[in-house]
Design a protein around this motif. Structure first.
Motif, PDB file in Angstrom:
ATOM      1  N   ILE A  67      34.870   2.428 -25.299  1.00 28.26           N
ATOM      2  CA  ILE A  67      33.631   1.656 -25.470  1.00 28.26           C
ATOM      3  C   ILE A  67      32.510   2.321 -24.681  1.00 28.26           C
ATOM      4  N   LEU A  68      32.801   2.716 -23.467  1.00 31.04           N
ATOM      5  CA  LEU A  68      31.802   3.369 -22.620  1.00 31.04           C
ATOM      6  C   LEU A  68      31.279   4.644 -23.279  1.00 31.04           C
ATOM      7  N   GLN A  69      32.175   5.452 -23.831  1.00 31.64           N
ATOM      8  CA  GLN A  69      31.761   6.693 -24.483  1.00 31.64           C
ATOM      9  C   GLN A  69      30.889   6.413 -25.704  1.00 31.64           C
ATOM     10  N   GLU A  70      31.251   5.389 -26.476  1.00 30.19           N
ATOM     11  CA  GLU A  70      30.445   5.017 -27.639  1.00 30.19           C
ATOM     12  C   GLU A  70      29.050   4.572 -27.222  1.00 30.19           C
ATOM     13  N   LEU A  71      28.970   3.784 -26.159  1.00 37.45           N
ATOM     14  CA  LEU A  71      27.677   3.303 -25.688  1.00 37.45           C
ATOM     15  C   LEU A  71      26.813   4.444 -25.161  1.00 37.45           C
ATOM     16  N   LYS A  72      27.436   5.408 -24.516  1.00 33.50           N
ATOM     17  CA  LYS A  72      26.687   6.556 -23.989  1.00 33.50           C
ATOM     18  C   LYS A  72      26.108   7.424 -25.101  1.00 33.50           C
ATOM     19  N   GLU A  73      26.728   7.378 -26.273  1.00 38.76           N
ATOM     20  CA  GLU A  73      26.282   8.196 -27.397  1.00 38.76           C
ATOM     21  C   GLU A  73      25.131   7.572 -28.179  1.00 38.76           C
ATOM     22  N   LEU A  74      24.820   6.310 -27.912  1.00 40.47           N
ATOM     23  CA  LEU A  74      23.731   5.652 -28.627  1.00 40.47           C
ATOM     24  C   LEU A  74      22.399   6.314 -28.295  1.00 40.47           C
ATOM     25  N   GLU A  75      21.607   6.574 -29.327  1.00 39.13           N
ATOM     26  CA  GLU A  75      20.309   7.218 -29.102  1.00 39.13           C
ATOM     27  C   GLU A  75      19.305   6.253 -28.487  1.00 39.13           C
ATOM     28  N   GLU A  76      19.302   5.022 -28.990  1.00 35.15           N
ATOM     29  CA  GLU A  76      18.359   4.033 -28.490  1.00 35.15           C
ATOM     30  C   GLU A  76      19.084   2.722 -28.183  1.00 35.15           C
ATOM     31  N   PRO A  77      19.772   2.671 -27.035  1.00 39.79           N
ATOM     32  CA  PRO A  77      20.495   1.441 -26.698  1.00 39.79           C
ATOM     33  C   PRO A  77      19.529   0.294 -26.402  1.00 39.79           C
ATOM     34  N   ASP A  78      19.882  -0.888 -26.885  1.00 36.38           N
ATOM     35  CA  ASP A  78      19.056  -2.050 -26.572  1.00 36.38           C
ATOM     36  C   ASP A  78      19.518  -2.636 -25.234  1.00 36.38           C
ATOM     37  N   CYS A  79      18.904  -3.723 -24.815  1.00 37.64           N
ATOM     38  CA  CYS A  79      19.219  -4.300 -23.501  1.00 37.64           C
ATOM     39  C   CYS A  79      20.674  -4.772 -23.445  1.00 37.64           C
ATOM     40  N   TYR A  80      21.228  -5.240 -24.568  1.00 40.54           N
ATOM     41  CA  TYR A  80      22.619  -5.693 -24.595  1.00 40.54           C
ATOM     42  C   TYR A  80      23.573  -4.505 -24.445  1.00 40.54           C
ATOM     43  N   ASP A  81      23.223  -3.393 -25.101  1.00 40.60           N
ATOM     44  CA  ASP A  81      24.038  -2.187 -24.977  1.00 40.60           C
ATOM     45  C   ASP A  81      24.024  -1.680 -23.541  1.00 40.60           C
ATOM     46  N   LYS A  82      22.873  -1.704 -22.920  1.00 40.41           N
ATOM     47  CA  LYS A  82      22.760  -1.241 -21.532  1.00 40.41           C
ATOM     48  C   LYS A  82      23.575  -2.131 -20.602  1.00 40.41           C
ATOM     49  N   GLU A  83      23.534  -3.432 -20.849  1.00 40.74           N
ATOM     50  CA  GLU A  83      24.310  -4.369 -20.032  1.00 40.74           C
ATOM     51  C   GLU A  83      25.806  -4.130 -20.237  1.00 40.74           C
ATOM     52  N   GLU A  84      26.224  -3.943 -21.489  1.00 37.24           N
ATOM     53  CA  GLU A  84      27.628  -3.693 -21.785  1.00 37.24           C
ATOM     54  C   GLU A  84      28.079  -2.374 -21.171  1.00 37.24           C
ATOM     55  N   LEU A  85      27.232  -1.368 -21.206  1.00 34.95           N
ATOM     56  CA  LEU A  85      27.554  -0.081 -20.594  1.00 34.95           C
ATOM     57  C   LEU A  85      27.812  -0.254 -19.095  1.00 34.95           C
ATOM     58  N   GLU A  86      26.968  -1.010 -18.443  1.00 36.78           N
ATOM     59  CA  GLU A  86      27.135  -1.261 -17.010  1.00 36.78           C
ATOM     60  C   GLU A  86      28.424  -2.030 -16.730  1.00 36.78           C
ATOM     61  N   ILE A  87      28.725  -3.019 -17.560  1.00 33.97           N
ATOM     62  CA  ILE A  87      29.947  -3.800 -17.394  1.00 33.97           C
ATOM     63  C   ILE A  87      31.175  -2.910 -17.544  1.00 33.97           C
ATOM     64  N   GLN A  88      31.202  -2.096 -18.593  1.00 34.94           N
ATOM     65  CA  GLN A  88      32.342  -1.217 -18.836  1.00 34.94           C
ATOM     66  C   GLN A  88      32.492  -0.194 -17.709  1.00 34.94           C
ATOM     67  N   GLN A  89      31.386   0.360 -17.240  1.00 28.10           N
ATOM     68  CA  GLN A  89      31.432   1.334 -16.155  1.00 28.10           C
ATOM     69  C   GLN A  89      31.989   0.685 -14.889  1.00 28.10           C
TER      70      GLN A  89
END
Length: 79
Positions: A6-28
């Motif tokens: 999940i973390l790798q998928e989120l890092k690959e997003l070109e334009e993450p929204d605020c929810y993606d950024k929050e999820e990235l932080e949670i997964q990290q």
């Protein structure tokens, strides 16, 4: 492994929204917690960095899946 994927998928997003950024932080944070637990309970951890440890986990999982498919390495057949 699921957190890592999940973390790798989120890092690959070109334009993450605020929810993606929050999820990235949670997964990290979750992965860091798991890694710190591993380091706490392992007498001699072989890896100091999460990324290096995950590379080994991914390689192990690839071998595990290969074995589950019924593929046995030649060196194991002689036992």
């Amino acid at each position: 492994m699921e957190c890592w994927e999940i973390l790798q998928e989120l890092k690959e997003l070109e334009e993450p929204d605020c929810y993606d950024k929050e999820e990235l932080e949670i997964q990290q944070n979750t992965l860091e917690e798991y890694f710190q637990e591993y380091r706490t309970y392992t007498r001699e951890p072989t890896e100091d960095q999460l990324e290096a440890a995950m590379e080994k986990v991914l390689e192990w999982n690839k071998e595990r899946e290969h074995l589950l498919e019924g593929n046995v390495p030649d060196k194991s057949l002689g036992r």
